[in-house]
Scaffold this active site. Structure first.
Site, PDB file in Angstrom:
ATOM      1  N   HIS A   2       1.178  13.019   5.385  1.00  0.00           N
ATOM      2  CA  HIS A   2       1.105  12.069   4.275  1.00  0.00           C
ATOM      3  C   HIS A   2      -0.323  11.583   4.116  1.00  0.00           C
ATOM      4  CE1 HIS A   2       2.326   8.955   1.463  1.00  0.00           C
ATOM      5  NE2 HIS A   2       1.482   8.167   2.096  1.00  0.00           N
ATOM      6  N   ASP A  30      13.242   0.499  -0.758  1.00  0.00           N
ATOM      7  CA  ASP A  30      11.791   0.533  -0.949  1.00  0.00           C
ATOM      8  C   ASP A  30      11.439   0.512  -2.440  1.00  0.00           C
ATOM      9  OD1 ASP A  30       8.941   0.964  -0.163  1.00  0.00           O
ATOM     10  OD2 ASP A  30       9.284   2.837  -1.255  1.00  0.00           O
ATOM     11  N   ARG A  62       7.102  -6.332  -5.171  1.00  0.00           N
ATOM     12  CA  ARG A  62       5.796  -6.653  -4.566  1.00  0.00           C
ATOM     13  C   ARG A  62       4.682  -6.533  -5.600  1.00  0.00           C
ATOM     14  NH1 ARG A  62       5.548  -2.337  -0.280  1.00  0.00           N
ATOM     15  NH2 ARG A  62       3.408  -3.061  -0.019  1.00  0.00           N
ATOM     16  N   SER A  93       6.953   0.822   4.133  1.00  0.00           N
ATOM     17  CA  SER A  93       7.272   1.504   2.868  1.00  0.00           C
ATOM     18  C   SER A  93       6.965   2.999   2.983  1.00  0.00           C
ATOM     19  CB  SER A  93       6.441   0.858   1.746  1.00  0.00           C
ATOM     20  OG  SER A  93       6.423   1.649   0.587  1.00  0.00           O
ATOM     21  N   LYS A 153       9.897   6.381   3.664  1.00  0.00           N
ATOM     22  CA  LYS A 153      10.063   7.540   2.768  1.00  0.00           C
ATOM     23  C   LYS A 153       9.926   8.862   3.522  1.00  0.00           C
ATOM     24  CE  LYS A 153       7.359   5.314  -0.114  1.00  0.00           C
ATOM     25  NZ  LYS A 153       6.797   4.496  -1.198  1.00  0.00           N
TER      26      LYS A 153
HETATM   27  N1  URA Z   1       2.252   3.378  -0.977  1.00  0.00           N
HETATM   28  C1  URA Z   1       3.550   3.186  -0.683  1.00  0.00           C
HETATM   29  O1  URA Z   1       4.330   4.116  -0.714  1.00  0.00           O
HETATM   30  N2  URA Z   1       3.972   1.947  -0.387  1.00  0.00           N
HETATM   31  C2  URA Z   1       3.164   0.883  -0.363  1.00  0.00           C
HETATM   32  O2  URA Z   1       3.621  -0.207  -0.074  1.00  0.00           O
HETATM   33  C3  URA Z   1       1.808   1.078  -0.678  1.00  0.00           C
HETATM   34  C4  URA Z   1       1.370   2.346  -0.979  1.00  0.00           C
END
Ligand code: URA
Ligand code: CA
Length: 434
Positions: A82, A161, A168, A183, A187
């Site tokens: 990632h 999320d 947020r 977050s 994923k």
């Molecule tokens: N990328 C994400 O997937 N989540 C966040 O909170 C910030 C950047």
């Protein structure tokens, strides 16, 4: 359990229990807790932080809020990479075939996304015929056979999320280490990664602008991964200037092919070797980073990485001839050079501004509905530290319009020079394994 008690507890600096975190995530996902209470809790987390246990609990609660992909039919340790996002980041296209050629299965779920250029899927779709609509059976079979497959996002992954990130975004609570780290990690874990390699970018083109912030985020994610049983490593890499030379979809596919051939830009090549070494180690195919690096250099040298790329393209309906004839990729109608107005040394190429210039040409999406022009973009000829003579080209603009005045203005404004030699930025700031 009452939400107001959780808000007050966190506001006063105490840690939430796993039960409390699960309560808030599950009830919020179901729509049983109003946004205003969740906003208050997020703000309390923003100021009071979360300890390691809370971060791990939050991540797993989000993973379990929706579907999870189980890649149990795929043999071997599934390693996912990632990147926190940057300009001209062509690494995924290179790393897939590169580590697959070393025997590490790459089962990638990818997206299109918003940004200066498209996401990995958009880039791959620059290859005629290539598609990502695979069934789970096709996906599994292809990974077992060729060690590499890319599938589009499907299913209801981490709905908690999605809701929290949107909230947020409008409550000033995006920029919180525990919230960002959980977050991102939720994923990756929901998508089935056994092990995770993180490329945390730092600098003008990155989410985190300073090395300190990037290090804190990287450590937080590595800690979460290791606490929930997924081996995780991270590097912190430079994103003050764009990565490699190419910024644009088809242009980056060509750059990836060059890199797999051993003829890519030095920075992109080195970053892929560093990230790839980590992937090969956590994938259990090498004992240490040195051995992994040797394996990666070997599959570049002997052409195996390119062969895997061809097989992968063919398996997903694309024309593998692009590998030997990149001119088959979409080509822009016009190219324009950007002659330097000064002599000296390049001192700065502001990544986010060059990204914006590529986006103006049509390489990226401003909104979810925007169409991407796969052919357009920018190819730099100089990087920070290079010497340049007045009149020498700094970059080539690939455009489908002759109206490139604004793009030129951005490039001239954000490529800076020095009369004195300039030391290029550190490509790899740090490697974090625990
Ligand atoms: N990328 C994400 O997937 N989540 C966040 O909170 C910030 C950047
Ligand atoms: Ca690039």
């Amino acid at each position: 359990m009452r939400m107001v008690d959780l808000i007050e507890k966190k506001r006063d600096g105490s840690a939430l229990t796993n039960e409390e975190i699960r309560f808030f995530i599950n009830e919020y996902t179901k729509g049983e807790i109003p946004d205003y209470q969740v906003s208050a809790l997020l703000m309390a987390i923003y100021f009071q932080d979360m300890n390691d246990q809370e971060r791990a609990d939050l991540t797993l609660a989000m993973v379990e809020s929706g579907d999870q992909i189980h890649l149990t039919e795929i043999e071997g340790i599934k390693v996912d990479k990632h990147s926190t996002g940057g300009v001209g980041d062509t690494t995924t296209l290179v790393l897939g075939p590169l580590v697959a050629a070393c025997g590490v299965p790459v089962a990638k779920m990818s997206g299109r996304g918003l940004g200066h250029t498209g996401g990995t899927i958009d880039k791959l779709e620059a290859i005629e015929g290539f598609h990502v609509e695979l069934t789970t059976e096709q996906f599994t079979k292809q990974v077992n056979e060729f060690k590499l497959a890319v599938i589009g996002q499907s299913g209801n992954l981490t709905p908690a999320d999605k809701k929290l990130y949107a909230l947020r975004d409008v409550t000033g609570t995006v920029n919180s280490i525990p919230l960002i780290a959980s977050s991102i990690m939720s994923k990756k874990i929901a998508a089935g990664a056994d092990a995770i390699v993180l490329d945390v970018k730092t600098g003008e083109g990155a989410f985190m602008k300073t090395v300190e912030d990037s290090r804190a985020l990287a450590k937080a994610m590595v800690q979460i991964g290791n606490n929930v049983g997924r081996q995780t490593m991270a590097i912190i890499s430079d994103m003050s200037q764009p990565l490699g030379f190419a910024i644009g979809n088809a242009l980056e596919v060509k750059e990836a092919i060059d890199t797999l051939r051993g003829k890519g830009p030095a920075d992109l090549t080195e970053l892929c070797l560093v990230l790839g070494s980590q992937m090969v180690v956590v994938g259990g195919k090498a004992k240490n980073l040195e051995e992994a690096r040797k394996m990666l250099l070997e599959v570049i040298e002997n052409g195996k990485a390119l062969e895997v790329f061809k097989d992968f393209i063919q398996a997903q309906g694309g024309n593998p001839a692009v590998v030997d004839q990149p001119e088959l990729l979409p080509q822009a109608a016009f190219t324009f050079e950007v002659p330097s107005k000064e002599s000296g040394f390049v001192s700065f190429i502001e990544a986010d501004e060059v990204g914006t210039a590529a986006m103006l040409l049509g390489a990226g999406r401003a909104t979810k509905e925007s169409e991407i022009d796969l052919a357009v973009g920018i190819v730099l000829h100089k990087k920070v530290g290079d010497s340049v003579e007045a009149g020498e080209s700094l970059a080539t603009i690939h455009a489908n319009t002759e109206n490139i005045q604004q793009v030129l203005e951005i490039l001239y404004k954000h490529i800076e020079f020095s009369a004195e030699p300039v030391t290029p930025p550190n490509l790899i700031e740090e490697i974090i394994t625990e």
